[in-house]
Design a protein around this motif. Structure first.
Motif, PDB file in Angstrom:
ATOM      1  N   VAL A 112       2.392  11.562   2.917  1.00  0.00           N
ATOM      2  CA  VAL A 112       1.401  10.561   3.317  1.00  0.00           C
ATOM      3  C   VAL A 112       1.340   9.441   2.275  1.00  0.00           C
ATOM      4  O   VAL A 112       1.248   8.256   2.625  1.00  0.00           O
ATOM      5  N   GLY A 113       1.421   9.808   0.998  1.00  0.00           N
ATOM      6  CA  GLY A 113       1.431   8.791  -0.050  1.00  0.00           C
ATOM      7  C   GLY A 113       2.613   7.847   0.071  1.00  0.00           C
ATOM      8  O   GLY A 113       2.468   6.621  -0.036  1.00  0.00           O
ATOM      9  N   LEU A 114       3.791   8.402   0.327  1.00  0.00           N
ATOM     10  CA  LEU A 114       4.996   7.572   0.483  1.00  0.00           C
ATOM     11  C   LEU A 114       4.906   6.680   1.717  1.00  0.00           C
ATOM     12  O   LEU A 114       5.269   5.494   1.669  1.00  0.00           O
ATOM     13  N   ILE A 115       4.426   7.233   2.823  1.00  0.00           N
ATOM     14  CA  ILE A 115       4.273   6.436   4.046  1.00  0.00           C
ATOM     15  C   ILE A 115       3.270   5.312   3.812  1.00  0.00           C
ATOM     16  O   ILE A 115       3.518   4.157   4.170  1.00  0.00           O
ATOM     17  N   GLY A 116       2.137   5.651   3.202  1.00  0.00           N
ATOM     18  CA  GLY A 116       1.123   4.632   2.927  1.00  0.00           C
ATOM     19  C   GLY A 116       1.637   3.533   2.022  1.00  0.00           C
ATOM     20  O   GLY A 116       1.391   2.346   2.268  1.00  0.00           O
ATOM     21  N   PRO A 147       1.509  -1.620  -2.201  1.00  0.00           N
ATOM     22  CA  PRO A 147       0.638  -1.185  -3.295  1.00  0.00           C
ATOM     23  C   PRO A 147      -0.678  -1.964  -3.286  1.00  0.00           C
ATOM     24  O   PRO A 147      -0.714  -3.120  -2.886  1.00  0.00           O
ATOM     25  N   GLY A 148      -1.717  -1.328  -3.695  1.00  0.00           N
ATOM     26  CA  GLY A 148      -3.036  -1.966  -3.769  1.00  0.00           C
ATOM     27  C   GLY A 148      -4.123  -0.920  -3.707  1.00  0.00           C
ATOM     28  O   GLY A 148      -3.917   0.191  -3.212  1.00  0.00           O
ATOM     29  N   TRP A 149      -5.298  -1.264  -4.221  1.00  0.00           N
ATOM     30  CA  TRP A 149      -6.374  -0.284  -4.303  1.00  0.00           C
ATOM     31  C   TRP A 149      -6.886   0.136  -2.940  1.00  0.00           C
ATOM     32  O   TRP A 149      -7.219   1.300  -2.733  1.00  0.00           O
ATOM     33  N   ALA A 150      -6.992  -0.782  -1.983  1.00  0.00           N
ATOM     34  CA  ALA A 150      -7.480  -0.406  -0.648  1.00  0.00           C
ATOM     35  C   ALA A 150      -6.465   0.499   0.057  1.00  0.00           C
ATOM     36  O   ALA A 150      -6.839   1.495   0.684  1.00  0.00           O
ATOM     37  N   ALA A 151      -5.197   0.144  -0.061  1.00  0.00           N
ATOM     38  CA  ALA A 151      -4.149   0.970   0.554  1.00  0.00           C
ATOM     39  C   ALA A 151      -4.137   2.365  -0.070  1.00  0.00           C
ATOM     40  O   ALA A 151      -3.979   3.370   0.633  1.00  0.00           O
ATOM     41  N   LEU A 152      -4.334   2.437  -1.375  1.00  0.00           N
ATOM     42  CA  LEU A 152      -4.391   3.725  -2.058  1.00  0.00           C
ATOM     43  C   LEU A 152      -5.552   4.562  -1.531  1.00  0.00           C
ATOM     44  O   LEU A 152      -5.391   5.739  -1.226  1.00  0.00           O
ATOM     45  N   GLY A 153      -6.720   3.962  -1.421  1.00  0.00           N
ATOM     46  CA  GLY A 153      -7.891   4.689  -0.936  1.00  0.00           C
ATOM     47  C   GLY A 153      -7.707   5.205   0.477  1.00  0.00           C
ATOM     48  O   GLY A 153      -8.022   6.365   0.783  1.00  0.00           O
ATOM     49  N   ILE A 154      -7.174   4.367   1.347  1.00  0.00           N
ATOM     50  CA  ILE A 154      -6.935   4.765   2.736  1.00  0.00           C
ATOM     51  C   ILE A 154      -5.900   5.885   2.790  1.00  0.00           C
ATOM     52  O   ILE A 154      -6.060   6.871   3.516  1.00  0.00           O
ATOM     53  N   THR A 155      -4.846   5.744   2.016  1.00  0.00           N
ATOM     54  CA  THR A 155      -3.777   6.743   2.012  1.00  0.00           C
ATOM     55  C   THR A 155      -4.266   8.083   1.479  1.00  0.00           C
ATOM     56  O   THR A 155      -3.974   9.142   2.056  1.00  0.00           O
TER      57      THR A 155
END
Length: 165
Positions: free
Chosen positions: A81-85, A91-99
């Motif tokens: 899921v981390g790799l897909i996200g 990269p970015g804080w919002a994308a990290l949180g959602i992922t």
């Protein structure tokens, strides 16, 4: 005294000194072996989350989060899921949180919850690895730690039986 001001009690009984020493020894041996394998092969066998995995495997080997489905499945699912996200959202804080939230929800939905694996999307976003990260260190490392945890547990039980017999 209100509920929020009461002292928090441990969820589990405190183990004795021998159990504490054995858990520490198991974690030290497992992480040292995986680290030595990484140094010997030049391959990245270690993840930061593996330290917390060892805490569960060696301190609570019979716990639900220490079972093969949870350790291996949780790590692999969270890294995937981390790799897909990372690749879909960038990269970015919002994308990290959602992922990270998606990894948590999927581990819950699939019955593969392993709390240390919840940090794998964070590791992915920080390191920005390629897809091979799913195989090494994630799958190979989780399988190796699970194997070492089980072997260590069998050895402890064997020694305990010999000592009492």
């Amino acid at each position: 005294m209100s509920a929020s001001s009461r002292p928090v009690r441990a969820a589990t009984a405190r183990p004795g000194p021998a159990a504490i020493a054995l858990a520490g020894l198991g974690a030290a041996l497992a992480l040292s072996l995986v680290g030595a394998l990484a140094a010997w092969t030049g391959q990245p066998w270690l993840l930061g989350s593996f330290g917390a995995t060892c805490a569960l495997l060696f301190a609570f080997p019979d716990g639900p989060f220490s079972q093969p489905r949870n350790v291996i499945g949780g790590h692999c699912l969270a890294s995937l899921v981390g790799l897909i996200g990372l690749h879909l959202l960038g990269p970015g804080w919002a994308a990290l949180g959602i992922t990270a939230a998606c990894a948590l929800m999927l581990m819950l939905a699939t019955g593969t919850m392993h709390p240390p694996a919840g940090s794998n999307p964070v590791i992915v976003f920080m390191a920005q690895p390629g897809w091979e990260f799913l195989w090494l260190p994630t799958l190979a490392g989780a399988c190796l730690l699970m194997l070492l945890g089980r072997l260590y547990g069998y050895g402890r039980h064997w020694l305990a039986r010999r000592g009492s017999g």
